[in-house]
Scaffold this active site. Structure first.
Site, PDB file in Angstrom:
ATOM      1  CG  HIS A 176      23.386   5.303  48.752  1.00 33.45           C
ATOM      2  ND1 HIS A 176      22.029   5.369  48.958  1.00 33.45           N
ATOM      3  CD2 HIS A 176      23.799   4.141  49.303  1.00 33.45           C
ATOM      4  CE1 HIS A 176      21.639   4.293  49.626  1.00 33.45           C
ATOM      5  NE2 HIS A 176      22.692   3.534  49.851  1.00 33.45           N
ATOM      6  CG  HIS A 203      29.402   4.389  54.304  1.00 28.65           C
ATOM      7  ND1 HIS A 203      29.102   3.144  54.811  1.00 28.65           N
ATOM      8  CD2 HIS A 203      28.466   4.661  53.374  1.00 28.65           C
ATOM      9  CE1 HIS A 203      28.034   2.677  54.187  1.00 28.65           C
ATOM     10  NE2 HIS A 203      27.634   3.574  53.309  1.00 28.65           N
ATOM     11  CB  SER A 243      28.229   3.308  50.394  1.00 26.20           C
ATOM     12  OG  SER A 243      27.748   3.241  49.074  1.00 26.20           O
ATOM     13  CE  LYS A 268      24.600   2.711  55.799  1.00 28.85           C
ATOM     14  NZ  LYS A 268      24.233   3.487  54.645  1.00 28.85           N
ATOM     15  CD  GLU A 275      28.004   7.452  48.669  1.00 28.06           C
ATOM     16  OE1 GLU A 275      28.701   6.734  49.398  1.00 28.06           O
ATOM     17  OE2 GLU A 275      27.291   7.008  47.761  1.00 28.06           O
ATOM     18  CG  ASN A 304      26.870  -0.642  56.392  1.00 34.22           C
ATOM     19  OD1 ASN A 304      27.896  -0.904  55.788  1.00 34.22           O
ATOM     20  ND2 ASN A 304      25.674  -0.697  55.832  1.00 34.22           N
ATOM     21  CG  ASP A 354      25.088  10.297  52.102  1.00 33.58           C
ATOM     22  OD1 ASP A 354      25.294  10.104  53.323  1.00 33.58           O
ATOM     23  OD2 ASP A 354      24.362   9.558  51.405  1.00 33.58           O
TER      24      ASP A 354
END
Ligand code: PLP
Length: 399
Positions: free
Chosen positions: A142, A221, A193, A249, A189, A56, A218
Site C-alpha cells: 500500500h 484487509h 488491498s 475497514k 500486507e 471496505n 499490515d
C-alpha cells in the site's frame, strides 16, 4: 529598488491547470462523487441508487446501530473533540479502553491507536528506521507503506509480489557486508488491498529470522474477516515484531493501530511523530471502533463473517465459470484486471449506468497497465446482489 523581470516565471495557476490537463489526457483524472445515503450495500450517489461493490466495510458495521449508539454515548460523555494530542491532555479513557481491547483481541501485550491507518504507517516506520537502514517492501504494498519508507530516509528495496525466493535473494545481497547496526525491516500486507491474495507469512517469518531482519505486517484487509487477522490465525504472533491494522475497514469506524510488545508501544508513544504531534482521535471514533471489535469477537461477528465468506464463494464460482482468473482470491476483494485506463473507466461507467457502483482503480493506486475494477463484497450483500453483479459483468465484457 531592484526590479526583476517576472514574465518568464511559472504562474501558479497555469502550472496547476497544465498538470490537471495532463491527468485528463491519460484518463487518470479523478473526481469526488457525492454520496447522499449511509454507507451500505445500497448507496445513493447524486440522486441515483446503486448496489455498492466498492466499500471496505466488509462486515457491514459502519452503520450498525450498536456502533452508532456507542459513538453517540461517547460524544455525550466526553464531547465531540479530544481537545489536544494524547501526550498533552487528549488521552481520554475511551482511547485506553480501545487499546486494551485491541491488545486482548490480537493477543499482544499492548496496542496504540492512531488517527488513521495512513498515519499509523508513517509513525511506526519513520520511528523504527532511518538513514542508513533498509526497508524491504512487497512490490504491491500500500502507498502509505511506500510513503512512510520514503519519509523515514531508509533505503527502499522491493521484492516481487509474494515471491519468497526473490525476497531471499534480496536479503542475501543485503546481508553481504551488512554493517552490524544496520536495521533491515521487511514490510508486507497480509491480505493485499488491490489484489485480494495473501502473503506467504510463514515463509517470510522463516526468512526474516534466518537473515536477522524485522517484520512489520499490515492487516488492514484481514482484521475482522480472518478473525483478528492472519498473524493470529497462523499462530505466529510472537514472531512478528510490528502488527498494524486499520479501524476504518471491517471494524466499521475510523483510525489505525499498532499491536506488539509493551516496549514497542512505549517506544512509539515517545517516538512516533504522527502520534505525538496531532490531536487525539475524536472520542466517538474510538468508541465506535471498540464496539466494532466487540461485535467482531462475538457470535454476531462470526455469523457476519460466515455470510461474507459464503458470498465470496458464490462470486468466485460464478467468475471462474466465466473464465475470470480468481483462483488466488482468498478475501472479499476481487480484482478484474482490464489493463488500460480507458477500458477500466469505460467498463466502470457502463456498470454505473446499470446501477452497479464499482469505480475504476488506476495508477498510482495500482501499477501502470493494470487498471482494474476492484469488487468488494460485504456481509450486507445478498446472493441476489451477487447474481446481478455477475450478469452485469458478463454483459460488460462485450463492450
Ligand atoms: C486503507 C489502507 C491503509 C490506510 O488506512 P486508513 O485508516 O484508511 O488510513 C493502510 N494500509 C492498507 C493496506 C490499506 O488498505
Amino acid at each position: 529598488m531592484i526590479s526583476e523581470n517576472q514574465s518568464n516565471r511559472l504562474n501558479f495557476y497555469d502550472y496547476l491547470q497544465q498538470e490537471c490537463e495532463k491527468l485528463k489526457s491519460k484518463e487518470l483524472w479523478r473526481i469526488l462523487r457525492r454520496v447522499e445515503s449511509e454507507q451500505s450495500s445500497r448507496i445513493i450517489v447524486e440522486g441515483k441508487s446503486y448496489i455498492n461493490f466498492s466499500s471496505n466495510d466488509y462486515l457491514g458495521l459502519a452503520c450498525h446501530p450498536a456502533l452508532k449508539e456507542a459513538a453517540i454515548k461517547a460524544i455525550e460523555k466526553y464531547g465531540a473533540g479530544s481537545g489536544a494530542s494524547r501526550l498533552i491532555c487528549g488521552s481520554i479513557s475511551i482511547h485506553h479502553k480501545l487499546e486494551e481491547r485491541l491488545a486482548d483481541f490480537k493477543q499482544t501485550e499492548a496496542a496504540l491507536s492512531f488517527s488513521s491507518g495512513y498515519l499509523t504507517a508513517i509513525g511506526a516506520i519513520c520511528s523504527l528506521v532511518g538513514k542508513g537502514d533498509i526497508v524491504i517492501l512487497d512490490r504491491l504494498a500500500h502507498s502509505c507503506l511506500i510513503d512512510a519508507t520514503r519519509l523515514s530516509g531508509a533505503k527502499l528495496v522491493v521484492f516481487r509480489h509474494n515471491d519468497c525466493e526473490h525476497l531471499e535473494s534480496v536479503l542475501k545481497r543485503i546481508n553481504n557486508g551488512r554493517p552490524a547496526n544496520q536495521k533491515v525491516l521487511i514490510v508486507t500486507e497480509t491480505v493485499f488491498s488491490m489484489d485480494g491474495d495473501i502473503a506467504p507469512l510463514k515463509q517470510i517469518v522463516e526468512l526474516k529470522e534466518k537473515y536477522g531482519s524485522w517484520l512489520m505486517v499490515d492487516e488492514a484487509h484481514a482484521t475482522g474477516i480472518y478473525k483478528s487477522g492472519i498473524v493470529n490465525s497462523l499462530g505466529i504472533c510472537e514472531a512478528v515484531e510490528v502488527q498494524m491494522g486499520t479501524l476504518g475497514k471491517a471494524v466499521g469506524a475510523s483510525g489505525g493501530f499498532i499491536c506488539g510488545k509493551k516496549v514497542l508501544i512505549e517506544y512509539l508513544i515517545n517516538k512516533a511523530r504522527s502520534f505525538i504531534f496531532t490531536t487525539a482521535p475524536p472520542p466517538a471514533a474510538s468508541a465506535a471502533a471498540l464496539e466494532g471489535i466487540n461485535i467482531i469477537d462475538s457470535d454476531e461477528g462470526k455469523v457476519r463473517a460466515g455470510m461474507l465468506l459464503s458470498l465470496i464463494d458464490e462470486l468466485k464460482m460464478s467468475l471462474l465459470s466465466a473464465d475470470t482468473d480468481v483462483s488466488n482470491i482468498q478475501s472479499a476483494i476481487f480484482p478484474i484486471i482490464l489493463g488500460s485506463n480507458e477500458k477500466a473507466t469505460k467498463v466502470a461507467k457502463y456498470l454505473m449506468e446499470n446501477g452497479i457502483y464499482i469505480p475504476a482503480i488506476r495508477y498510482p493506486t495500482v501499477p501502470k497497465n493494470s487498471a482494474r475494477l476492484r469488487i468488494t463484497l460485504t456481509a450486507n450483500h445478498n446472493p441476489e446482489d451477487v447474481r446481478l453483479l455477475t450478469l452485469s459483468l458478463k454483459s460488460a465484457s462485450g463492450i
